[in-house]
Design a protein around this motif. Structure first.
Motif, mmCIF file in Angstrom:
data_model
loop_
_atom_site.group_PDB
_atom_site.id
_atom_site.type_symbol
_atom_site.label_atom_id
_atom_site.label_comp_id
_atom_site.label_asym_id
_atom_site.label_seq_id
_atom_site.Cartn_x
_atom_site.Cartn_y
_atom_site.Cartn_z
ATOM 1 N N ALA A 12 1.770 2.725 8.792
ATOM 2 C CA ALA A 12 1.645 1.999 7.525
ATOM 3 C C ALA A 12 2.995 1.888 6.844
ATOM 4 C CB ALA A 12 0.660 2.710 6.604
ATOM 5 N N VAL A 13 3.155 0.813 6.076
ATOM 6 C CA VAL A 13 4.318 0.687 5.200
ATOM 7 C C VAL A 13 4.096 1.610 4.015
ATOM 8 C CG1 VAL A 13 5.595 -0.855 3.681
ATOM 9 C CG2 VAL A 13 4.836 -1.679 5.914
ATOM 10 N N VAL A 14 4.995 2.590 3.834
ATOM 11 C CA VAL A 14 4.813 3.576 2.773
ATOM 12 C C VAL A 14 5.747 3.348 1.594
ATOM 13 C CG1 VAL A 14 3.891 5.346 4.308
ATOM 14 C CG2 VAL A 14 6.370 5.193 3.959
ATOM 15 N N GLN A 60 0.828 -1.188 0.000
ATOM 16 C CA GLN A 60 0.000 0.000 0.000
ATOM 17 C C GLN A 60 0.865 1.242 0.000
ATOM 18 O OE1 GLN A 60 -2.484 0.307 3.423
ATOM 19 N NE2 GLN A 60 -0.815 0.142 4.876
ATOM 20 N N GLY A 61 0.462 2.176 -0.768
ATOM 21 C CA GLY A 61 1.251 3.397 -0.916
ATOM 22 C C GLY A 61 2.458 3.143 -1.767
ATOM 23 N N GLY A 62 3.349 2.244 -1.285
ATOM 24 C CA GLY A 62 4.563 1.864 -1.990
ATOM 25 C C GLY A 62 5.335 3.052 -2.496
ATOM 26 N N TYR A 120 8.441 1.889 7.125
ATOM 27 C CA TYR A 120 7.197 1.944 7.909
ATOM 28 C C TYR A 120 7.074 3.324 8.537
ATOM 29 C CZ TYR A 120 3.779 0.651 11.537
ATOM 30 O OH TYR A 120 2.678 0.588 12.362
ATOM 31 N N ASP A 121 5.999 4.019 8.219
ATOM 32 C CA ASP A 121 5.775 5.374 8.730
ATOM 33 C C ASP A 121 5.060 5.304 10.073
ATOM 34 O OD1 ASP A 121 5.758 8.406 7.793
ATOM 35 O OD2 ASP A 121 3.844 8.000 8.784
ATOM 36 N N LEU A 122 5.695 5.815 11.113
ATOM 37 C CA LEU A 122 5.126 5.752 12.451
ATOM 38 C C LEU A 122 3.982 6.726 12.652
ATOM 39 C CD1 LEU A 122 8.505 5.324 14.321
ATOM 40 C CD2 LEU A 122 6.622 3.668 14.369
#
Length: 421
Positions: free
Chosen positions: A63-65, A7-9, A57-59
């Motif tokens: 989410a994994v960005v 997601q986002g990637g 991973y955005d705290l």
């Protein structure tokens, strides 16, 4: 909830990087520049077990960005000295790849300016035979390459974040032969291992001084340190582990390198430290039958080593991860049962303030084991839990598990990236 690694990637083009500071000709109608501060908890670079990828991973959004592709599965992951870049070591393949995590701060002279942008992989790599030890000290870091017998000698590179952004290293040095060693930046000096020609491993240290991009040998110290392994530099002192204690080296003392050997009852193979502790360290090593991890409070200035007792630490208990909180007040030790011990140093030394039983509910019996990292912008530390596929956050004020975040992959190595507060 689970966070998909896709997601986002890399499609995340949210360059929250606020507009770069403009300069103009200085017309009086131009509004004064406002200092820019981003309230961010930062990001984690997480390796996935046996995968050729680095998850960012955005705290802030939990989410994994970004899913950053790597050439090989990483053998270790570290943060650059300025905490902007993730360094993905690939030891067997002689390379280190570098990912920009997308959160950084610039000094614009009259103010500090924060930026947040999409993560990306740099084309620049650091290469050398078997990159192994990483030492991050006071705004600069070094990578020690063990070399490869018989002809690939050990070497080291030293750099700052600005060097990585420019696609270079700041300085480098090659040694006489291969060895499993270290090269610790200590101000304008480098404290590095020395292996005698007839020895199987390093047993002494050498001190080098830096001139531009090169290092020149200043002195080889006579003090012997059999089984030399592990190091840390703080307060102008570099401490390394030995089979019979630790060796403390102060290269800037009265213009010459001073060395002090400090004995311990059992050997030391890992040195833990924190910049706010000055020349105080914790020596760690396994010894005995059954093998048991022992800890020592090292006072380099006084030349003393005092055993650290952890409540309930029985024979056969082993350390699986350790580290300090951002303030250097609490030292955490994860044992092989999954218990996390939080120690604080008082007038009589380090004592256990609290033990979190089941911090890792089911500890792996073989690698990969959980990894530990501290958040330098928030009062939190993190543990990867590859068995349960989760990230465990610990509040360093309450010493409680703050949350367990489910992941759709097995996290292993961790590095925190962001703006230290």
């Amino acid at each position: 909830m689970k966070h998909s690694s896709l997601q986002g990637g890399l499609a995340l083009s949210l360059v929250l990087a606020l507009a770069a500071c403009g300069g103009g000709s200085g017309g009086s109608s131009e509004a004064p520049h406002q200092d820019t501060r981003i309230d961010t908890a930062g990001r984690l670079a997480m390796a996935e077990d046996a995968a050729t990828a680095l998850r960012i991973y955005d705290l802030d959004s939990s989410a994994v960005v970004a899913n950053v592709p790597l050439a090989n599965p990483p053998s270790a992951v570290y943060a650059s000295p300025g905490r902007r870049y993730a360094l993905a070591f690939q030891r067997p393949q002689d390379t280190v790849q570098i990912a920009d995590a997308g959160i950084w701060q610039e000094d614009h002279g009259d103010h500090l300016h924060d930026y947040k942008a999409a993560p990306k992989l740099l084309s620049f790599r650091i290469t050398g035979p078997q990159p192994t030890h990483y030492d991050d000290r006071a705004g600069q870091a070094s990578i020690f390459m063990d070399g490869r017998a018989p002809s690939a000698v050990a070497s080291a590179t030293v750099f700052q974040d600005a060097d990585l952004g420019a696609g270079r290293v700041g300085a480098s040095i090659s040694f006489a032969q291969p060895m499993h060693g270290f090269a610790e930046p200590n101000g304008n000096f480098l404290v590095a291992t020395y292996r005698a020609p007839d020895a199987t491993g390093p047993t002494q240290v050498e001190v080098y001084s830096r001139q531009g991009a090169q290092y020149t040998l200043t002195r080889r110290l006579d003090a012997q340190c059999p089984g030399m392994h592990g190091s840390f530099t703080s307060g102008g002192t570099t401490v390394s582990g030995c089979a019979d204690g630790v060796l403390a080296v102060s290269p800037q003392a009265t213009g010459t390198a001073a060395a002090t050997k400090i004995a311990t009852p059992t050997g030391v193979g890992t040195i833990a430290g924190h910049p706010k502790l000055g020349a105080r360290f914790i020596g760690i090593g396994n010894a005995g039958t059954p093998s048991t991890t022992r800890f020592y409070d090292i006072d380099a200035a006084a030349g003393t080593a005092t055993p650290v007792a952890i409540t309930g630490w029985a024979d056969g208990r082993l350390r699986r991860a350790h580290g300090f909180d951002r303030a250097g007040r609490t030292f955490f030790v994860l044992d092989d049962t999954g218990a996390l011990h939080a120690l604080e140093r008082g007038a009589t030394g380090w004592v256990v303030k609290k033990t979190i039983t089941g911090a890792i509910p089911t500890m792996p019996t073989a690698a990969p084991f959980p990894a530990f990292v501290a958040n330098e912008a928030r009062d939190e530390v993190y543990l990867s839990d590859p068995g349960a596929r989760q990230l465990v956050a610990i509040n360093t004020t309450t010493l409680e598990v703050a949350r367990r975040t489910a992941l759709d992959f097995r996290p292993t190595y961790l590095a925190w990236l962001g703006i230290a507060r």
